[in-house]
Write an enzyme that holds these catalytic residues in place. Structure first.
Site, PDB file in Angstrom:
ATOM      1  N   ASN A 199       4.139   2.190  14.261  1.00 15.40           N
ATOM      2  CA  ASN A 199       5.235   2.795  13.512  1.00 15.40           C
ATOM      3  C   ASN A 199       5.300   4.309  13.712  1.00 15.40           C
ATOM      4  O   ASN A 199       6.381   4.895  13.729  1.00 15.40           O
ATOM      5  CB  ASN A 199       5.131   2.420  12.032  1.00 15.40           C
ATOM      6  CG  ASN A 199       5.639   1.004  11.791  1.00 15.40           C
ATOM      7  OD1 ASN A 199       6.304   0.423  12.646  1.00 15.40           O
ATOM      8  ND2 ASN A 199       5.329   0.438  10.639  1.00 15.40           N
ATOM      9  N   THR A 210       0.880  -1.175   0.000  1.00  9.18           N
ATOM     10  CA  THR A 210       0.000   0.000   0.000  1.00  9.18           C
ATOM     11  C   THR A 210       0.917   1.225   0.000  1.00  9.18           C
ATOM     12  O   THR A 210       1.241   1.756   1.057  1.00  9.18           O
ATOM     13  CB  THR A 210      -0.919   0.033   1.244  1.00  9.18           C
ATOM     14  OG1 THR A 210      -0.162  -0.367   2.380  1.00  9.18           O
ATOM     15  CG2 THR A 210      -2.108  -0.874   1.088  1.00  9.18           C
ATOM     16  N   ARG A 247      16.430   0.840  -0.151  1.00 10.56           N
ATOM     17  CA  ARG A 247      15.215   1.552  -0.534  1.00 10.56           C
ATOM     18  C   ARG A 247      14.793   2.538   0.552  1.00 10.56           C
ATOM     19  O   ARG A 247      14.882   2.248   1.728  1.00 10.56           O
ATOM     20  CB  ARG A 247      14.099   0.544  -0.823  1.00 10.56           C
ATOM     21  CG  ARG A 247      14.398  -0.245  -2.113  1.00 10.56           C
ATOM     22  CD  ARG A 247      13.438  -1.365  -2.315  1.00 10.56           C
ATOM     23  NE  ARG A 247      13.449  -2.254  -1.175  1.00 10.56           N
ATOM     24  CZ  ARG A 247      12.536  -3.170  -0.951  1.00 10.56           C
ATOM     25  NH1 ARG A 247      11.538  -3.308  -1.760  1.00 10.56           N
ATOM     26  NH2 ARG A 247      12.624  -3.955   0.102  1.00 10.56           N
ATOM     27  N   PHE A 254      19.375   1.643   4.657  1.00 12.93           N
ATOM     28  CA  PHE A 254      18.446   2.465   5.443  1.00 12.93           C
ATOM     29  C   PHE A 254      18.589   2.241   6.940  1.00 12.93           C
ATOM     30  O   PHE A 254      18.081   3.016   7.747  1.00 12.93           O
ATOM     31  CB  PHE A 254      16.996   2.303   4.959  1.00 12.93           C
ATOM     32  CG  PHE A 254      16.184   1.194   5.572  1.00 12.93           C
ATOM     33  CD1 PHE A 254      15.567   1.353   6.811  1.00 12.93           C
ATOM     34  CD2 PHE A 254      16.002   0.003   4.893  1.00 12.93           C
ATOM     35  CE1 PHE A 254      14.805   0.340   7.367  1.00 12.93           C
ATOM     36  CE2 PHE A 254      15.241  -1.014   5.438  1.00 12.93           C
ATOM     37  CZ  PHE A 254      14.643  -0.844   6.686  1.00 12.93           C
ATOM     38  N   LYS A 255      19.318   1.190   7.328  1.00 16.68           N
ATOM     39  CA  LYS A 255      19.667   1.023   8.738  1.00 16.68           C
ATOM     40  C   LYS A 255      20.882   0.095   8.842  1.00 16.68           C
ATOM     41  O   LYS A 255      21.291  -0.498   7.835  1.00 16.68           O
ATOM     42  CB  LYS A 255      18.487   0.527   9.570  1.00 16.68           C
ATOM     43  CG  LYS A 255      17.970  -0.854   9.239  1.00 16.68           C
ATOM     44  CD  LYS A 255      16.841  -1.193  10.215  1.00 16.68           C
ATOM     45  CE  LYS A 255      16.338  -2.589   9.993  1.00 16.68           C
ATOM     46  NZ  LYS A 255      15.298  -2.956  10.938  1.00 16.68           N
ATOM     47  N   CYS A 282       8.331   1.446   6.135  1.00 12.59           N
ATOM     48  CA  CYS A 282       7.248   1.358   7.119  1.00 12.59           C
ATOM     49  C   CYS A 282       7.184   2.602   7.989  1.00 12.59           C
ATOM     50  O   CYS A 282       6.234   3.365   7.929  1.00 12.59           O
ATOM     51  CB  CYS A 282       7.474   0.129   7.994  1.00 12.59           C
ATOM     52  SG  CYS A 282       7.743  -1.339   6.995  1.00 12.59           S
ATOM     53  N   ARG A 312       7.119   5.066  16.952  1.00  8.70           N
ATOM     54  CA  ARG A 312       8.581   4.984  16.809  1.00  8.70           C
ATOM     55  C   ARG A 312       9.116   6.202  16.040  1.00  8.70           C
ATOM     56  O   ARG A 312      10.159   6.753  16.382  1.00  8.70           O
ATOM     57  CB  ARG A 312       8.947   3.679  16.100  1.00  8.70           C
ATOM     58  CG  ARG A 312      10.395   3.294  16.269  1.00  8.70           C
ATOM     59  CD  ARG A 312      10.581   1.803  16.144  1.00  8.70           C
ATOM     60  NE  ARG A 312      11.973   1.441  15.929  1.00  8.70           N
ATOM     61  CZ  ARG A 312      12.848   1.232  16.911  1.00  8.70           C
ATOM     62  NH1 ARG A 312      12.465   1.340  18.155  1.00  8.70           N
ATOM     63  NH2 ARG A 312      14.090   0.896  16.632  1.00  8.70           N
ATOM     64  N   LYS A 355      -1.601  -0.812  13.804  1.00  6.88           N
ATOM     65  CA  LYS A 355      -0.407  -0.929  12.957  1.00  6.88           C
ATOM     66  C   LYS A 355       0.202   0.452  12.676  1.00  6.88           C
ATOM     67  O   LYS A 355       1.410   0.668  12.777  1.00  6.88           O
ATOM     68  CB  LYS A 355      -0.787  -1.614  11.633  1.00  6.88           C
ATOM     69  CG  LYS A 355       0.286  -1.573  10.579  1.00  6.88           C
ATOM     70  CD  LYS A 355       1.441  -2.452  10.950  1.00  6.88           C
ATOM     71  CE  LYS A 355       2.625  -2.232  10.048  1.00  6.88           C
ATOM     72  NZ  LYS A 355       3.754  -3.070  10.376  1.00  6.88           N
ATOM     73  N   THR A 408     -10.708  -2.211   5.662  1.00 11.01           N
ATOM     74  CA  THR A 408     -11.317  -3.553   5.730  1.00 11.01           C
ATOM     75  C   THR A 408     -12.832  -3.449   5.521  1.00 11.01           C
ATOM     76  O   THR A 408     -13.423  -4.231   4.757  1.00 11.01           O
ATOM     77  CB  THR A 408     -10.983  -4.216   7.087  1.00 11.01           C
ATOM     78  OG1 THR A 408      -9.573  -4.090   7.306  1.00 11.01           O
ATOM     79  CG2 THR A 408     -11.364  -5.677   7.094  1.00 11.01           C
ATOM     80  N   HIS A 462      17.685   7.773  33.924  1.00 12.19           N
ATOM     81  CA  HIS A 462      16.453   7.990  34.683  1.00 12.19           C
ATOM     82  C   HIS A 462      15.557   6.765  34.496  1.00 12.19           C
ATOM     83  O   HIS A 462      15.428   6.269  33.372  1.00 12.19           O
ATOM     84  CB  HIS A 462      15.777   9.262  34.145  1.00 12.19           C
ATOM     85  CG  HIS A 462      14.564   9.680  34.915  1.00 12.19           C
ATOM     86  ND1 HIS A 462      13.408   8.937  34.957  1.00 12.19           N
ATOM     87  CD2 HIS A 462      14.329  10.773  35.686  1.00 12.19           C
ATOM     88  CE1 HIS A 462      12.510   9.551  35.713  1.00 12.19           C
ATOM     89  NE2 HIS A 462      13.051  10.665  36.176  1.00 12.19           N
TER      90      HIS A 462
HETATM   91  N1  SAJ Z   1      16.185   4.572  13.529  1.00 12.42           N
HETATM   92  C1  SAJ Z   1      16.771   5.676  14.130  1.00 12.42           C
HETATM   93  N2  SAJ Z   1      16.943   5.686  15.474  1.00 12.42           N
HETATM   94  C2  SAJ Z   1      16.568   4.623  16.258  1.00 12.42           C
HETATM   95  C3  SAJ Z   1      15.950   3.496  15.650  1.00 12.42           C
HETATM   96  C4  SAJ Z   1      15.771   3.513  14.279  1.00 12.42           C
HETATM   97  O1  SAJ Z   1      17.141   6.661  13.466  1.00 12.42           O
HETATM   98  O2  SAJ Z   1      16.784   4.699  17.485  1.00 12.42           O
HETATM   99  C5  SAJ Z   1      15.975   4.564  12.074  1.00 12.42           C
HETATM  100  C6  SAJ Z   1      16.718   3.464  11.327  1.00 12.42           C
HETATM  101  O3  SAJ Z   1      18.036   3.817  11.061  1.00 12.42           O
HETATM  102  C7  SAJ Z   1      15.878   3.328  10.088  1.00 12.42           C
HETATM  103  C8  SAJ Z   1      14.462   3.630  10.569  1.00 12.42           C
HETATM  104  O4  SAJ Z   1      14.618   4.279  11.831  1.00 12.42           O
HETATM  105  O5  SAJ Z   1      16.244   4.289   9.108  1.00 12.42           O
HETATM  106  C9  SAJ Z   1      13.557   2.420  10.737  1.00 12.42           C
HETATM  107  O6  SAJ Z   1      14.283   1.315  11.286  1.00 12.42           O
HETATM  108  P1  SAJ Z   1      13.677   0.333  12.399  1.00 12.42           P
HETATM  109  O7  SAJ Z   1      14.687  -0.705  12.690  1.00 12.42           O
HETATM  110  O8  SAJ Z   1      13.229   1.115  13.585  1.00 12.42           O
HETATM  111  O9  SAJ Z   1      12.359  -0.284  11.767  1.00 12.42           O
HETATM  112  P2  SAJ Z   1      11.979  -1.019  10.348  1.00 12.42           P
HETATM  113  O10 SAJ Z   1      11.443   0.039   9.417  1.00 12.42           O
HETATM  114  O11 SAJ Z   1      13.026  -1.927   9.843  1.00 12.42           O
HETATM  115  O12 SAJ Z   1      10.737  -1.952  10.859  1.00 12.42           O
HETATM  116  C10 SAJ Z   1       9.605  -1.339  11.497  1.00 12.42           C
HETATM  117  C11 SAJ Z   1       9.339  -2.072  12.821  1.00 12.42           C
HETATM  118  N3  SAJ Z   1       8.367  -1.307  13.609  1.00 12.42           N
HETATM  119  C12 SAJ Z   1       8.626  -0.916  14.885  1.00 12.42           C
HETATM  120  O13 SAJ Z   1       9.682  -1.142  15.447  1.00 12.42           O
HETATM  121  C13 SAJ Z   1       7.532  -0.167  15.585  1.00 12.42           C
HETATM  122  C14 SAJ Z   1       8.793  -3.474  12.529  1.00 12.42           C
HETATM  123  O14 SAJ Z   1       8.419  -4.133  13.733  1.00 12.42           O
HETATM  124  C15 SAJ Z   1       7.579  -3.389  11.583  1.00 12.42           C
HETATM  125  O15 SAJ Z   1       7.073  -4.683  11.265  1.00 12.42           O
HETATM  126  C16 SAJ Z   1       8.039  -2.743  10.287  1.00 12.42           C
HETATM  127  O16 SAJ Z   1       8.488  -1.410  10.615  1.00 12.42           O
HETATM  128  C17 SAJ Z   1       6.843  -2.729   9.340  1.00 12.42           C
HETATM  129  O17 SAJ Z   1       6.817  -3.585   8.433  1.00 12.42           O
HETATM  130  O18 SAJ Z   1       5.911  -1.952   9.554  1.00 12.42           O
END
Ligand code: SAJ
Length: 403
Positions: free
Chosen positions: A208, A85, A327, A319-320, A258, A211, A204, A126, A242
């Site tokens: 995200n 999506t 991507r 991307f991480k 995501c 975060r 969902k 849905t 803390h």
């Molecule tokens: N990032 C930061 N600082 C942090 C943590 C992450 O800058 O402290 C950045 C990473 O470098 C990256 C981005 O955030 O660019 C996302 O990375 P991520 O590891 O936090 O998450 P994703 O996108 O790989 O996966 C997320 C996850 N969601 C959550 O943690 C809430 C995963 O559980 C989901 O299933 C996935 O999105 C999804 O498919 O929606």
């Protein structure tokens, strides 16, 4: 192959692992993808994506005859919609793939069947699909079990998390919720939490977004600390001592498909209310722009001080950390921006998790580090952490390699 029990529409990063998991459990699964190459690859027992242990799982399911792929759906009892999506212009979510998948199975549906959407979807999708199905097939009205059940797996750990994560399952009515829960109970060891479809959809998006907002807070701190001459990594470490504070890590922006995307699904539908969620997106996007500007300024400063152009290493494109996925990567965006502003400096682009790239000429990380005057850390890959924190070089550590 026997008649499939399950049809899985979409054989990508989530659909294929889920199909393989279900098939490995001894259920006949018919996977559907619009891409013929994907279908052919899977039918050979091979995979088209990088995900640990997925290859073995797919090979086993295909060899056992429990998983077969095709470009067309067939009749089954349970239909899972696991398609992308994306969003259109102006960050509006695009549910046309969900609609197309639903249209494809419309003629196959019969009384008692189950229809589950897993794709990240705007609130109300849905119910919208339910209304569409019953409009097109009025004789089925009230006789299908329709539910939404988002995935929450982390790329790189999908096969484990698919089984062990808790799931949220929301039906359009209580019976649908119960039936869908019974379906997932066969494959999932985590707890299954029942709710309604709208709450599950929102859940969902909220996971995200939450975060994203927390990362935006860390990124905002990094901008303030840069001006205030405070080490943000030390600051966050101390604040986190803390008992009720847990600040995430700043970086060079938020990437992936995501966290950097899902918040827009809320903002697009509730623009007046979602102030923090929308602003967090802006802060995280701005952080990438700011990093590119910082490289530009550092480069000019170097030239002023040394009377020559610097050699610059851009460390990381993914991307991480520790993945090969480029991507929606802020690091890639920054590298592109920096190179657009190039003015006869020498650049070394590094990404240890891939061997070649069609745009960037890659350099091995140690060589790039040794040669560069300015080293820009864009991704905290493990390899980089063993490099020296060298005072003779200008180090721009955007992601805490030396924290
Ligand atoms: N990032 C930061 N600082 C942090 C943590 C992450 O800058 O402290 C950045 C990473 O470098 C990256 C981005 O955030 O660019 C996302 O990375 P991520 O590891 O936090 O998450 P994703 O996108 O790989 O996966 C997320 C996850 N969601 C959550 O943690 C809430 C995963 O559980 C989901 O299933 C996935 O999105 C999804 O498919 O929606």
């Amino acid at each position: 192959m026997n008649n499939p029990e399950v049809v899985m529409i979409g054989l990508g990063y989530i659909g294929l692992p889920t199909a393989a998991l279900i098939a490995e459990g001894g259920t006949y699964v018919h996977g559907v993808d619009i891409n013929q190459h994907v279908v052919d690859t899977i039918n050979k027992g091979e995979i088209h994506i990088v995900e640990p242990s997925l290859d073995k799982s797919v090979a086993k399911a295909v060899a056992g005859g429990y998983l077969k792929a095709s470009t067309k759906p067939v009749e089954a009892n349970t239909y899972l919609i696991v398609v992308p999506t994306p969003f259109k212009d102006k960050n509006e979510p695009d549910i046309s793939f969900v609609l197309a998948a639903t249209t494809a199975i419309l003629p196959l549906l019969k009384n008692g069947d189950m229809y589950i959407i897993e794709s990240t979807s705007p609130i109300g999708t849905t119910e919208k699909m339910m209304n569409y199905i019953y409009e097109q097939r009025p004789e089925l009205t009230g006789n299908l079990h329709i539910a939404y059940c988002p995935e929450r797996v982390l790329p790189g750990n999908v096969m484990y998390e698919l089984v062990h994560n808790d799931r949220v399952i929301g039906g359009v009515d209580a019976e649908s919720t119960d039936k869908a829960t019974a379906f997932y109970a066969k494959y999932v060891k985590g707890d299954l939490h029942k709710t309604n479809a709208r709450t599950a959809e929102m859940c969902k998006l909220v996971e995200n977004s939450s975060r994203d907002v927390q990362i935006a807070f860390a990124n905002e701190l990094s901008l303030i600390c840069d001006k205030a001459d405070i080490n943000v990594w030390e600051l966050i470490n101390l604040a986190n001592k803390h008992p009720r504070v847990n600040i995430l890590q700043p970086g060079c922006g938020v990437g992936g498909h995501c966290i950097a995307v899902d918040p827009y699904f809320i903002v697009a539908d509730y623009p007046m209310e979602s102030k923090i969620i929308g602003t967090a997106r802006e802060v995280n996007n701005y952080k990438s722009f700011w990093c590119a500007e910082k490289v530009q300024n550092t480069k000019l400063q170097f030239e002023l001080e040394h009377g020559r152009k610097p050699r610059i290493a851009l460390m990381g494109l993914a991307f991480k950390p520790n993945i090969d996925d480029l991507r929606e990567s802020p690091a890639k965006y920054i590298a592109q921006r920096v190179l657009q502003n190039a003015n006869n400096e020498e650049y070394y682009i590094v990404e240890p998790n891939i061997t070649e790239h069609n745009v960037f000429k890659l350099t091995e990380y140690q060589t790039a580090y040794d040669k560069a005057d300015i080293v820009v850390f864009l991704v905290a890959h493990d390899e980089f952490k063993s490099l020296p924190n060298n005072n003779n070089k200008v180090l721009l550590d955007f992601c805490g390699v030396f924290k």
